[in-house]
Enzyme design. Structure first.
Site, PDB file in Angstrom:
ATOM      1  N   SER B 379     -37.826 -11.866 -44.267  1.00 20.53           N
ATOM      2  CA  SER B 379     -36.437 -11.540 -44.583  1.00 20.53           C
ATOM      3  C   SER B 379     -36.246 -10.100 -45.021  1.00 20.53           C
ATOM      4  O   SER B 379     -35.132  -9.601 -45.008  1.00 20.53           O
ATOM      5  CB  SER B 379     -35.915 -12.469 -45.676  1.00 20.53           C
ATOM      6  OG  SER B 379     -36.156 -13.798 -45.315  1.00 20.53           O
ATOM      7  N   THR B 380     -37.273  -9.453 -45.429  1.00 22.58           N
ATOM      8  CA  THR B 380     -37.102  -8.059 -45.837  1.00 22.58           C
ATOM      9  C   THR B 380     -36.697  -7.187 -44.663  1.00 22.58           C
ATOM     10  O   THR B 380     -36.241  -6.062 -44.842  1.00 22.58           O
ATOM     11  CB  THR B 380     -38.375  -7.496 -46.463  1.00 22.58           C
ATOM     12  OG1 THR B 380     -39.501  -7.901 -45.695  1.00 22.58           O
ATOM     13  CG2 THR B 380     -38.541  -7.967 -47.891  1.00 22.58           C
TER      14      THR B 380
END
Lengths: 205, 667
Positions: B379-380
């Site tokens: 998700s980063t």
């Protein structure tokens, strides 16, 4: 060497000349530069003319010589050429001796200079060696000090990390934020002449 | 008769008359020469005086009065001595003296010839031999000691330098005492048992390396034993005063003095200096006779300065160590980068090794896995994908999408991480997609772009290439080839939420720095340059020009969206919040690919958190990645680490808290 420098003060020369003059006035081989030529005889070829001779300083000298010889009783007549002093060393020998003296002086100067320079060079090199050793020693010491310093910092940090040290990592709660004050406009300060304050004796000293 | 007799004295006249005709002829000849050149008389008299000392008239005025009438001194009327017969003939005297002169000349000549012969022997016959001997004695190979350059951190603390150490060699053939005795004496100093040392001595007769890394004090003690057959040789060993604090970045230097990892390896040319060996002649007392060449001592005091900050590094290491131990994670890394130019303020990997004794640790620790290992960012990566979509014009900051919670793309199921308990969230805007970290939302966002366009954007961001310039062994990030990427829609979909491709933590930090600094791709670097002791730079690292990839508005809007991740109540990054500070961030939890089946593991995950501080004026990027924690997510495992790091960063750099006016302006 001494021969070159010794002057010819041999009494033989003067005495001999006198004896010769006394005994053989007509001797063809004369060693008498001091005898003046006869005034009546004409000078041989190559000699300066009568006028020139009379004008020159030689004339004075010979006139004096003439009177001297007259007092002594030397009455020589005839063509006597002014020869060089045979006792004088020939030109080639004199010039060689002159060169020898000159070069000896130059040699002394050069030798002195060379020795001086050599000594200076040796001194410089010895100095260099000493200074290089000193440089190495100082570099070594600098390294040791740096190592000790850094190890000390590390040690302090390690002890600070432990619980009982009372030190914490800096965080936002410790910083104090100051807002810069706005720039104030220039204030006009009236120029005041300083008054003459009468000096007072300090009390209590 | 050439000259009249009146020229001669009475004595010589008498001699002349008594001489033979031959002698008389000779005498005449010499007299003729003398008469024509009377200036020679001085010289001849001098010589005659030398030779005819006996014939000189001796007066009595300097004789001792008591000795005057002694038998040897009695003279006849003419004053000549009675004792010795006096050769009266001048000719005879001359002949004798000529013989003597010849003898003296002969002796002198013989001496000179002898010297010339000896000179010939020395200069020509023995020349080569003597020259060799002289050179052997006089010339000394001086290799001036040039230590490896020191390495400093950003504040001038020395973090790596050379330290003198000693090696102990033993030559048992030179031992004066027995091996057992010497072993006994050495054992306490070297911390080894005497039997062990004795076994070492028995190995060879000479040249046994007994111990390495002997400190100066121990060496002094060994020297004071005055044992024959032991040799201490000094060398310079690289010393890291901070121990393992900078091990990941600096690497280590092996025993030959060659860097083997990290900055020591990549900047070997800068660090290692060697002046050429000089061959100089040396006098007996040790000083140098030659003129030393100009560059003999051209030692500059340049040191390699890094961008790292010791204090921050210490704080980071402490925080990371604690978390890794707490979650029993396999490993962890933290990167703190200045987004304006890519300078790394801190780079920590855990676990790590002590470079002072690198050989005691496993070789896997020598690498810096923030640069060498790829991982799927998860998700980063979502903010980057949003930025791409915004920049490409596919979406607007206030676009809305419908989040089903679970969708099927090309037969593959894609669901949100929290689908099991939260389900689909319905219509949400882009900011909320980031806040809730919705995978499905991201898929919808990226679906607004053509896959080819998306792929080109990824390439433009540097995916597939390396990013740093001064750290070694970097792995380029991994991206599918474009034909594969565009073949199926599932690939852009998974890429949107950070799976399906792999990059290094450093690369991810660089991408977030692009968001922070207004859209420029900078180069992460650790080396500042070579600085001298006065602090002026003699050489700085050549960095490529920052490349603009996003527009400043896009970057600013994405950062603002990322703020809500932390500051909003239901943001996933709540644990990274610091009161009074505006921080932008994103959590990340990605599943690791299992080795055997090729699919994703259910349990093994890699958690990460990226933070941008301060949000109103982004400057620093902090990325923490923790590999395989025993439980938890990015928001619970990595976010607290980032929080601790940011607190330290605020304290060290003095970042002021967000002012009310800035807050109100932005909102």
């Amino acid at each position: 060497m001494t021969v070159a420098l010794r002057k010819n003060h041999s009494p033989q020369s003067r005495r001999y000349r006198q004896r010769l003059a006394a005994k053989n006035p007509r001797n063809k081989l004369t060693y008498l530069p001091s005898v003046a030529p006869a005034a009546s005889s004409s000078p041989p070829q190559g000699f300066p003319s009568q006028q020139a001779y009379k004008r020159s300083s030689l004339a004075d000298r010979d006139a004096n010589m003439e009177t001297l010889n007259a007092i002594r009783g030397n009455n020589l007549r005839g063509k006597i050429a002014n020869l060089e002093n045979p006792w004088a060393k020939p030109i080639w020998l004199r010039s060689l001796q002159g060169i020898k003296t000159g070069t000896a002086i130059v040699m002394l100067i050069l030798v002195g200079t060379v020795i001086g320079l050599y000594g200076k060079v040796v001194h410089i090199k010895q100095n260099w060696g000493q200074e290089y050793r000193q440089l190495e020693k100082l570099q070594k010491e600098e390294r040791e000090v740096t190592i000790f310093n850094e190890a000390l910092k590390n040690n302090i940090a390690q002890t600070a990390k432990k619980d009982g040290s009372g030190l914490i990592i800096p965080s936002g709660s410790q910083i104090i934020v100051l807002e810069p004050t706005p720039v104030r406009p220039w204030k006009e300060i009236p120029v005041v002449q300083p008054e003459n304050i009468p000096s007072q004796q300090p009390l209590g000293y | 008769m050439i000259a009249p007799n009146c020229m001669l004295s009475k004595k010589t006249r008498k001699n002349f008359i008594n001489a033979t005709s031959n002698q008389r002829h000779q005498i005449d000849k010499s007299r003729k020469i003398i008469s024509q050149n009377p200036w020679m008389i001085d010289g001849i008299k001098f010589l005659l005086n030398l030779l005819n000392q006996k014939n000189k008239k001796i007066t009595n005025h300097h004789r001792h009065p008591m000795k005057l009438n002694s038998p040897g001194n009695r003279r006849n009327v003419s004053g000549t001595r009675l004792r010795q017969p006096n050769p009266q003939e001048m000719g005879e005297t001359l002949a004798n003296s000529r013989v003597r002169l010849f003898i003296v000349w002969g002796i002198l000549l013989a001496g000179m010839l002898g010297l010339i012969f000896k000179l010939y022997l020395l200069q020509i016959v023995q020349a080569a031999d003597l020259r060799f001997q002289a050179q052997h004695q006089q010339s000394v190979n001086i290799e001036p000691f040039v230590p490896r350059r020191k390495i400093l951190d950003r504040n001038g603390n020395v973090i790596a330098l050379d330290k003198p150490a000693y090696r102990l060699f033993a030559h048992p053939k030179l031992f004066k005492e027995s091996k057992a005795e010497i072993a006994e004496k050495l054992a306490p100093l070297l911390q080894r048992s005497p039997t062990e040392l004795q076994n070492e001595f028995n190995r060879q007769n000479s040249g046994i390396l007994i111990a390495d890394e002997i400190s100066e004090t121990v060496a002094k003690k060994i020297r004071s034993l005055f044992l024959d057959g032991l040799e201490l040789s000094q060398y310079q060993r690289r010393f890291y005063p901070q121990g393992k604090l900078f091990a990941d970045v600096l690497g280590y230097v092996d025993l030959e003095g060659k860097g083997q990892a990290g900055v020591e390896y990549s900047q070997e040319k800068l660090l290692e200096r060697s002046l050429s060996r000089q061959n100089l002649t040396r006098s007996g007392s040790g000083w140098i006779a030659d003129l030393v060449p100009d560059n003999f001592l051209k030692l500059d005091d340049l040191t390699l300065k890094l961008t790292l900050d010791s204090r921050l590094q210490r704080a980071v290491r402490e925080a990371l160590e604690k978390k890794v131990k707490e979650t029993k994670a396999k490993r962890g890394t933290v990167i703190v980068m200045d987004a304006t130019d890519g300078a790394l303020l801190s780079l920590v990997c855990e676990p790590t090794y002590d470079p002072n004794h690198y050989y005691k640790f496993a070789p896997e620790l020598y690498k810096n896995w923030a640069i060498t290992d790829l991982y799927e960012p998860g998700s980063t990566f979502k903010p980057i994908a949003v930025a791409i979509a915004l920049e490409a014009g596919a979406i607007k900051p206030d676009s809305v999408f419908y989040d089903e919670g679970r969708i099927y793309v090309d037969g593959w199921p894609i669901s949100n991480a929290d689908y099991n308990y939260a389900g689909g969230r319905g219509t949400i805007n882009v900011k909320e997609i980031l806040k809730y970290s919705s995978n499905v939302g991201m898929v919808h966002i990226v679906a607004q772009m053509r896959p080819r366009v998306f792929y080109q954007w990824l390439k433009r961001l540097g995916l597939g290439e390396t990013v740093t310039v001064d750290l070694p062994f970097e792995t380029p990030s991994d991206l599918r080839p474009d034909w594969e990427f565009t073949a199926s829609p599932v690939h852009p979909a998974t890429t949107a939420f950070g799976q399906g491709f792999a990059l290094t933590p450093m690369h991810l930090a660089r991408l977030h720095a692009a968001l922070a600094n207004g859209g420029y791709l900078i180069t992460p670097h650790v080396v500042q340059g070579l600085y001298d002791s006065q602090g002026s730079a003699k050489w700085t690292l050549d960095l490529p020009e920052p490349q603009a990839v996003f527009s400043p508005e896009t970057a600013a809007s994405v950062v603002k969206m990322m703020e809500s991740v932390i500051h909003d109540e239901d943001g996933t990054g709540k644990q990274a919040e610091i009161p009074n500070y505006r921080i932008a961030g994103k959590t990340g939890t990605s599943q690791k690919v299992t080795a055997n089946s090729g699919g994703y593991s259910n349990y093994a995950r890699i958690t990460s958190f990226v933070g941008i501080l301060p949000a109103e004026n982004p400057r620093y990027v902090v990325l923490a990645v923790i590999d395989e924690p025993s439980g938890g997510f990015g928001g619970t495992v990595a976010a607290p680490v980032v929080r601790a790091v940011m607190e330290a960063l605020i304290g060290i750099e003095g970042i002021p808290p967000a002012t009310k006016s800035a807050e109100s302006n932005d909102r």
